[in-house]
Design a protein around this motif. Structure first.
Motif, PDB file in Angstrom:
ATOM      1  N   PRO A  38       0.833  -1.213   0.000  1.00  0.00           N
ATOM      2  CA  PRO A  38       0.000   0.000   0.000  1.00  0.00           C
ATOM      3  C   PRO A  38       0.863   1.257   0.000  1.00  0.00           C
ATOM      4  O   PRO A  38       1.886   1.308   0.691  1.00  0.00           O
ATOM      5  CB  PRO A  38      -0.793  -0.117   1.307  1.00  0.00           C
ATOM      6  CG  PRO A  38      -0.731  -1.561   1.685  1.00  0.00           C
ATOM      7  CD  PRO A  38       0.595  -2.053   1.192  1.00  0.00           C
ATOM      8  N   VAL A  39       0.462   2.246  -0.769  1.00  0.00           N
ATOM      9  CA  VAL A  39       1.176   3.526  -0.828  1.00  0.00           C
ATOM     10  C   VAL A  39       0.417   4.529   0.045  1.00  0.00           C
ATOM     11  O   VAL A  39      -0.749   4.830  -0.220  1.00  0.00           O
ATOM     12  CB  VAL A  39       1.297   4.043  -2.270  1.00  0.00           C
ATOM     13  CG1 VAL A  39       2.031   5.386  -2.292  1.00  0.00           C
ATOM     14  CG2 VAL A  39       2.020   3.024  -3.145  1.00  0.00           C
ATOM     15  N   GLN A  40       1.082   5.018   1.082  1.00  0.00           N
ATOM     16  CA  GLN A  40       0.468   5.965   2.007  1.00  0.00           C
ATOM     17  C   GLN A  40       1.507   6.976   2.471  1.00  0.00           C
ATOM     18  O   GLN A  40       2.701   6.681   2.492  1.00  0.00           O
ATOM     19  CB  GLN A  40      -0.099   5.237   3.236  1.00  0.00           C
ATOM     20  CG  GLN A  40      -1.232   4.277   2.940  1.00  0.00           C
ATOM     21  CD  GLN A  40      -1.759   3.604   4.200  1.00  0.00           C
ATOM     22  OE1 GLN A  40      -1.415   3.997   5.317  1.00  0.00           O
ATOM     23  NE2 GLN A  40      -2.594   2.596   4.036  1.00  0.00           N
ATOM     24  N   THR A  41       1.041   8.151   2.850  1.00  0.00           N
ATOM     25  CA  THR A  41       1.951   9.122   3.453  1.00  0.00           C
ATOM     26  C   THR A  41       2.351   8.623   4.840  1.00  0.00           C
ATOM     27  O   THR A  41       1.656   7.799   5.448  1.00  0.00           O
ATOM     28  CB  THR A  41       1.295  10.498   3.574  1.00  0.00           C
ATOM     29  OG1 THR A  41       0.083  10.371   4.329  1.00  0.00           O
ATOM     30  CG2 THR A  41       0.972  11.063   2.196  1.00  0.00           C
ATOM     31  N   GLU A  42       3.490   9.122   5.334  1.00  0.00           N
ATOM     32  CA  GLU A  42       4.025   8.652   6.608  1.00  0.00           C
ATOM     33  C   GLU A  42       3.810   9.675   7.716  1.00  0.00           C
ATOM     34  O   GLU A  42       3.684  10.869   7.456  1.00  0.00           O
ATOM     35  CB  GLU A  42       5.510   8.331   6.465  1.00  0.00           C
ATOM     36  CG  GLU A  42       5.777   7.178   5.517  1.00  0.00           C
ATOM     37  CD  GLU A  42       7.253   6.844   5.396  1.00  0.00           C
ATOM     38  OE1 GLU A  42       8.084   7.653   5.852  1.00  0.00           O
ATOM     39  OE2 GLU A  42       7.569   5.773   4.849  1.00  0.00           O
ATOM     40  N   ASN A  43       3.787   9.172   8.950  1.00  0.00           N
ATOM     41  CA  ASN A  43       3.590  10.032  10.109  1.00  0.00           C
ATOM     42  C   ASN A  43       4.463   9.528  11.253  1.00  0.00           C
ATOM     43  O   ASN A  43       4.278   8.403  11.712  1.00  0.00           O
ATOM     44  CB  ASN A  43       2.112  10.017  10.522  1.00  0.00           C
ATOM     45  CG  ASN A  43       1.811  11.015  11.628  1.00  0.00           C
ATOM     46  OD1 ASN A  43       2.707  11.506  12.301  1.00  0.00           O
ATOM     47  ND2 ASN A  43       0.540  11.312  11.810  1.00  0.00           N
ATOM     48  N   ARG A  44       5.411  10.342  11.685  1.00  0.00           N
ATOM     49  CA  ARG A  44       6.340   9.931  12.734  1.00  0.00           C
ATOM     50  C   ARG A  44       5.893  10.390  14.124  1.00  0.00           C
ATOM     51  O   ARG A  44       6.600  10.204  15.114  1.00  0.00           O
ATOM     52  CB  ARG A  44       7.740  10.436  12.431  1.00  0.00           C
ATOM     53  CG  ARG A  44       8.812   9.789  13.296  1.00  0.00           C
ATOM     54  CD  ARG A  44      10.188   9.887  12.701  1.00  0.00           C
ATOM     55  NE  ARG A  44      10.274   9.166  11.450  1.00  0.00           N
ATOM     56  CZ  ARG A  44      11.403   9.018  10.760  1.00  0.00           C
ATOM     57  NH1 ARG A  44      12.531   9.528  11.216  1.00  0.00           N
ATOM     58  NH2 ARG A  44      11.390   8.352   9.612  1.00  0.00           N
ATOM     59  N   GLU A 192       9.259   6.952  -1.684  1.00  0.00           N
ATOM     60  CA  GLU A 192       9.896   5.644  -1.501  1.00  0.00           C
ATOM     61  C   GLU A 192       9.484   4.684  -2.621  1.00  0.00           C
ATOM     62  O   GLU A 192      10.316   3.973  -3.191  1.00  0.00           O
ATOM     63  CB  GLU A 192       9.473   5.107  -0.142  1.00  0.00           C
ATOM     64  CG  GLU A 192       9.945   3.736   0.234  1.00  0.00           C
ATOM     65  CD  GLU A 192       9.291   3.268   1.535  1.00  0.00           C
ATOM     66  OE1 GLU A 192       9.521   2.098   1.915  1.00  0.00           O
ATOM     67  OE2 GLU A 192       8.536   4.055   2.161  1.00  0.00           O
ATOM     68  N   HIS A 193       8.196   4.676  -2.947  1.00  0.00           N
ATOM     69  CA  HIS A 193       7.690   3.814  -4.018  1.00  0.00           C
ATOM     70  C   HIS A 193       8.353   4.179  -5.342  1.00  0.00           C
ATOM     71  O   HIS A 193       8.772   3.297  -6.109  1.00  0.00           O
ATOM     72  CB  HIS A 193       6.174   3.950  -4.121  1.00  0.00           C
ATOM     73  CG  HIS A 193       5.547   3.025  -5.097  1.00  0.00           C
ATOM     74  ND1 HIS A 193       5.429   3.323  -6.443  1.00  0.00           N
ATOM     75  CD2 HIS A 193       5.001   1.779  -4.935  1.00  0.00           C
ATOM     76  CE1 HIS A 193       4.827   2.320  -7.065  1.00  0.00           C
ATOM     77  NE2 HIS A 193       4.571   1.371  -6.178  1.00  0.00           N
ATOM     78  N   ALA A 194       8.458   5.480  -5.608  1.00  0.00           N
ATOM     79  CA  ALA A 194       9.075   5.927  -6.859  1.00  0.00           C
ATOM     80  C   ALA A 194      10.547   5.521  -6.918  1.00  0.00           C
ATOM     81  O   ALA A 194      11.040   5.078  -7.970  1.00  0.00           O
ATOM     82  CB  ALA A 194       8.934   7.440  -7.001  1.00  0.00           C
ATOM     83  N   ALA A 195      11.254   5.659  -5.800  1.00  0.00           N
ATOM     84  CA  ALA A 195      12.680   5.307  -5.765  1.00  0.00           C
ATOM     85  C   ALA A 195      12.873   3.809  -5.976  1.00  0.00           C
ATOM     86  O   ALA A 195      13.788   3.381  -6.694  1.00  0.00           O
ATOM     87  CB  ALA A 195      13.296   5.742  -4.442  1.00  0.00           C
ATOM     88  N   LEU A 196      12.029   2.986  -5.355  1.00  0.00           N
ATOM     89  CA  LEU A 196      12.133   1.539  -5.521  1.00  0.00           C
ATOM     90  C   LEU A 196      11.781   1.131  -6.947  1.00  0.00           C
ATOM     91  O   LEU A 196      12.430   0.261  -7.539  1.00  0.00           O
ATOM     92  CB  LEU A 196      11.226   0.836  -4.516  1.00  0.00           C
ATOM     93  CG  LEU A 196      11.685   0.922  -3.054  1.00  0.00           C
ATOM     94  CD1 LEU A 196      10.559   0.512  -2.118  1.00  0.00           C
ATOM     95  CD2 LEU A 196      12.916   0.053  -2.817  1.00  0.00           C
TER      96      LEU A 196
END
Length: 214
Positions: A38-44, A192-196
């Motif tokens: 799944p592609v989602q924005t991240e939250n730290r 991250e998805h684009a880089a991979l």
């Protein structure tokens, strides 16, 4: 239950991920494995390293997770003393294509860093699940002995901002990153998805076999 799933299309890859359960084994081409994440924005928000307890001695043999990885990954076995003190031995750090003969020069890297795991799903896990992730000896790709310098350069970055200095390891790095995220049911963010995706354009679409941890 053992479920070995081969998926030549991204649609079937996504279906494989939906029906699989913890303990099942899934196998699919690495590009399909990436497509299934799944592609989602991240939250730290709320992240603290102490929320991932490590290094533990799960089998109570006197050697903690760090020491277990060092013993397993040694290319020349070290001598083991009291309290699992390791002397001698030799290790290969694939991040920077270097050999080391002193365990103190090595870090045990979480291939997908703890902070990155938190960002991409682990914030919702129980403390025991985070402990299991931080000490994952069930998949050789999860924890890796590398030079302290390369590990600290990487820190908590994902493949969109950090790649191994050794170019010959980058395809394996991308593949194993995807495998680790698949194993733990983690998401990827758009960069991250684009880089991979970009990294895999120059890599073989090799099969990835993963036993799901959750």
């Amino acid at each position: 239950m053992l479920a070995v799933l081969l998926a030549p299309t991204t649609a079937r890859a996504a279906e494989a991920e939906r029906v699989a359960a913890p303990g099942d084994t899934v196998a699919l081409p690495v590009r399909d494995a990436l497509a299934a994440l799944p592609v989602q924005t991240e939250n730290r928000t709320g992240y603290e390293r102490t929320k991932f307890r490590h290094w533990t001695d799960a089998d109570h043999d006197g050697c903690n997770t760090r020491q277990e990885v060092l013993k397993t990954e040694a290319v020349l076995a070290p001598q083991q003393g009291s309290n699992c003190t390791l002397t001698g031995g030799q290790w290969y750090s694939p991040y920077d294509d270097k050999y080391f003969s002193d365990a103190r020069a090595l870090d045990i890297d979480h291939l997908v860093p703890l902070a990155e795991a938190w960002d991409s799903g682990a914030s919702a896990w129980t403390a025991k699940e985070r402990e299991a992730y931080a000490n994952d000896l069930g998949d050789a790709r999860a924890l890796i002995a590398v030079s302290a310098a390369s590990n600290r350069s990487k820190s908590d970055q994902d493949p969109s901002t950090w790649q191994p200095p050794a170019p010959g390891y980058r395809c394996q790095y991308a593949t194993e990153w995807i495998a680790d995220k698949t194993r733990w049911g983690l998401t990827v963010d758009p960069a991250e998805h684009a880089a991979l995706t970009d990294a895999l354009t120059s890599c073989a679409d090799q099969p990835v076999t993963v036993t799901l941890a959750r």
